[in-house]
Write a protein that holds these residues in place. Structure first.
Motif, PDB file in Angstrom:
ATOM      1  N   GLY A 155      13.518  96.451 137.146  1.00 36.06           N
ATOM      2  CA  GLY A 155      14.093  97.500 137.990  1.00 36.06           C
ATOM      3  C   GLY A 155      13.675  97.377 139.437  1.00 36.06           C
ATOM      4  N   GLN A 156      13.390  96.168 139.883  1.00 36.95           N
ATOM      5  CA  GLN A 156      12.951  95.906 141.260  1.00 36.95           C
ATOM      6  C   GLN A 156      11.755  96.767 141.637  1.00 36.95           C
ATOM      7  OE1 GLN A 156      16.591  96.390 143.505  1.00 36.95           O
ATOM      8  NE2 GLN A 156      17.178  94.279 143.083  1.00 36.95           N
ATOM      9  N   GLY A 157      10.850  96.936 140.671  1.00 38.86           N
ATOM     10  CA  GLY A 157       9.603  97.657 140.921  1.00 38.86           C
ATOM     11  C   GLY A 157       9.680  99.161 140.776  1.00 38.86           C
ATOM     12  N   GLU A 158      10.821  99.705 140.323  1.00 38.21           N
ATOM     13  CA  GLU A 158      10.963 101.162 140.245  1.00 38.21           C
ATOM     14  C   GLU A 158       9.998 101.813 139.260  1.00 38.21           C
ATOM     15  OE1 GLU A 158      14.557 102.832 138.032  1.00 38.21           O
ATOM     16  OE2 GLU A 158      15.117 100.730 138.237  1.00 38.21           O
ATOM     17  N   PHE A 159       9.407 101.056 138.359  1.00 34.17           N
ATOM     18  CA  PHE A 159       8.473 101.612 137.379  1.00 34.17           C
ATOM     19  C   PHE A 159       7.018 101.486 137.816  1.00 34.17           C
ATOM     20  CE2 PHE A 159      12.209 100.227 134.980  1.00 34.17           C
ATOM     21  CZ  PHE A 159      12.499 101.365 134.261  1.00 34.17           C
ATOM     22  N   ASP A 160       6.760 100.695 138.853  1.00 35.25           N
ATOM     23  CA  ASP A 160       5.391 100.361 139.222  1.00 35.25           C
ATOM     24  C   ASP A 160       4.726 101.442 140.071  1.00 35.25           C
ATOM     25  OD1 ASP A 160       5.747  98.001 137.859  1.00 35.25           O
ATOM     26  OD2 ASP A 160       6.270  96.861 139.650  1.00 35.25           O
ATOM     27  N   GLY A 161       3.465 101.700 139.748  1.00 36.23           N
ATOM     28  CA  GLY A 161       2.672 102.669 140.484  1.00 36.23           C
ATOM     29  C   GLY A 161       1.217 102.239 140.466  1.00 36.23           C
ATOM     30  N   MET A 162       0.314 103.176 140.756  1.00 37.67           N
ATOM     31  CA  MET A 162      -1.116 102.862 140.837  1.00 37.67           C
ATOM     32  C   MET A 162      -1.656 102.266 139.537  1.00 37.67           C
ATOM     33  SD  MET A 162      -2.355 103.490 143.837  1.00 37.67           S
ATOM     34  CE  MET A 162      -4.083 103.826 143.644  1.00 37.67           C
ATOM     35  N   SER A 163      -1.402 102.896 138.420  1.00 37.41           N
ATOM     36  CA  SER A 163      -1.935 102.405 137.138  1.00 37.41           C
ATOM     37  C   SER A 163      -0.878 102.427 136.048  1.00 37.41           C
ATOM     38  CB  SER A 163      -3.119 103.268 136.701  1.00 37.41           C
ATOM     39  OG  SER A 163      -4.182 103.157 137.613  1.00 37.41           O
ATOM     40  N   HIS A 164       0.371 102.358 136.450  1.00 34.33           N
ATOM     41  CA  HIS A 164       1.419 102.339 135.431  1.00 34.33           C
ATOM     42  C   HIS A 164       2.519 101.362 135.842  1.00 34.33           C
ATOM     43  CE1 HIS A 164       2.724 105.432 138.324  1.00 34.33           C
ATOM     44  NE2 HIS A 164       3.948 105.045 138.037  1.00 34.33           N
ATOM     45  N   SER A 165       3.295 100.973 134.843  1.00 36.09           N
ATOM     46  CA  SER A 165       4.379 100.033 135.070  1.00 36.09           C
ATOM     47  C   SER A 165       5.439 100.279 134.002  1.00 36.09           C
ATOM     48  CB  SER A 165       3.855  98.593 135.008  1.00 36.09           C
ATOM     49  OG  SER A 165       4.856  97.691 135.439  1.00 36.09           O
ATOM     50  N   GLY A 166       6.421  99.426 133.964  1.00 36.06           N
ATOM     51  CA  GLY A 166       7.466  99.568 132.970  1.00 36.06           C
ATOM     52  C   GLY A 166       8.585  98.591 133.216  1.00 36.06           C
ATOM     53  N   ALA A 167       9.629  98.763 132.446  1.00 40.63           N
ATOM     54  CA  ALA A 167      10.789  97.888 132.548  1.00 40.63           C
ATOM     55  C   ALA A 167      11.959  98.546 131.838  1.00 40.63           C
ATOM     56  CB  ALA A 167      10.491  96.533 131.907  1.00 40.63           C
ATOM     57  N   TRP A 168      13.139  98.013 132.087  1.00 38.85           N
ATOM     58  CA  TRP A 168      14.310  98.359 131.302  1.00 38.85           C
ATOM     59  C   TRP A 168      14.435  97.309 130.207  1.00 38.85           C
ATOM     60  CZ3 TRP A 168      16.565 102.861 132.110  1.00 38.85           C
ATOM     61  CH2 TRP A 168      16.591 103.413 133.391  1.00 38.85           C
ATOM     62  N   VAL A 169      14.660  97.742 128.974  1.00 40.51           N
ATOM     63  CA  VAL A 169      15.075  96.811 127.933  1.00 40.51           C
ATOM     64  C   VAL A 169      16.594  96.894 127.951  1.00 40.51           C
ATOM     65  CG1 VAL A 169      14.805  98.536 126.085  1.00 40.51           C
ATOM     66  CG2 VAL A 169      14.935  96.107 125.518  1.00 40.51           C
ATOM     67  N   VAL A 170      17.252  95.759 128.150  1.00 38.78           N
ATOM     68  CA  VAL A 170      18.695  95.706 128.346  1.00 38.78           C
ATOM     69  C   VAL A 170      19.340  95.026 127.147  1.00 38.78           C
ATOM     70  CG1 VAL A 170      20.553  94.899 129.856  1.00 38.78           C
ATOM     71  CG2 VAL A 170      18.346  95.558 130.843  1.00 38.78           C
ATOM     72  N   LEU A 171      20.279  95.735 126.518  1.00 41.14           N
ATOM     73  CA  LEU A 171      21.032  95.198 125.386  1.00 41.14           C
ATOM     74  C   LEU A 171      22.450  94.917 125.836  1.00 41.14           C
ATOM     75  CD1 LEU A 171      18.694  96.830 124.005  1.00 41.14           C
ATOM     76  CD2 LEU A 171      20.251  97.150 122.103  1.00 41.14           C
TER      77      LEU A 171
END
Length: 173
Positions: A45-61
């Protein structure tokens, strides 16, 4: 359209008009997606999930088949290491009472995505961090196993860790 498909559609239409099959039952006629029907990837997500101590991603089907098929609105996702050990399991994000997970119908050549959020820094007393190498989507007709991008998930020292997972939603093109 193949002869058997025409017969099935014709039979369904007759049943609907005769009142022997409700529209809800007709909706269930769509088959579950087979693992080979789906392409799965991860998008940061071009870094939209990233923060100080958290992250994430989209799982795309992506439904790469020629027909519609169904998947759970909240597919079970496990993150594993190369030895098939489960390191992290998705848990449902908080849902509104009227937003209970069910199924999503994936049209051919359409993308759907679900959010994944996790703690990425070792912020827990006696915490642990893991780096999964693959993701397993547990679906009714079989598992879809794909490589998981190099990411670190952290949490309490219990095994396995959990991450927050959202429902599937149609992805904008």
């Amino acid at each position: 359209m193949a002869k058997s498909a025409r017969i099935s559609v014709s039979l369904l239409m007759v049943c609907l008009f005769a009142g022997t099959v409700s529209s809800a039952q007709a909706h269930r006629v769509v088959r579950f997606c087979k693992p080979d029907d789906l392409s799965v990837q991860f998008d940061n997500g071009q870094g939209e999930f990233d923060g100080m101590s958290h992250s994430g991603a989209w799982v795309v089907l992506f439904n790469r088949s020629a027909t519609r098929c169904a998947v759970p609105a909240l597919p079970v996702i496990q993150l594993e290491n190369a030895q098939d050990h489960v390191l992290a399991i998705g848990k449902a994000a908080q849902l509104a009472p009227n937003q209970q997970p069910s199924q999503k119908i994936l049209k051919p050549h359409m993308q759907w995505r679900a959010s994944m959020y996790w703690v990425s820094g070792n912020v827990y007393d006696e915490g642990q961090c893991v780096s999964p190498t693959r993701a397993v989507l547990k679906l009714p007709l079989g598992d879809v196993v794909v490589n998981f991008p190099a990411r670190t998930l952290c949490g309490p020292s219990q095994m396995p860790l959990t991450f927050e997972q959202g429902q599937l939603q149609q992805a904008a093109r």
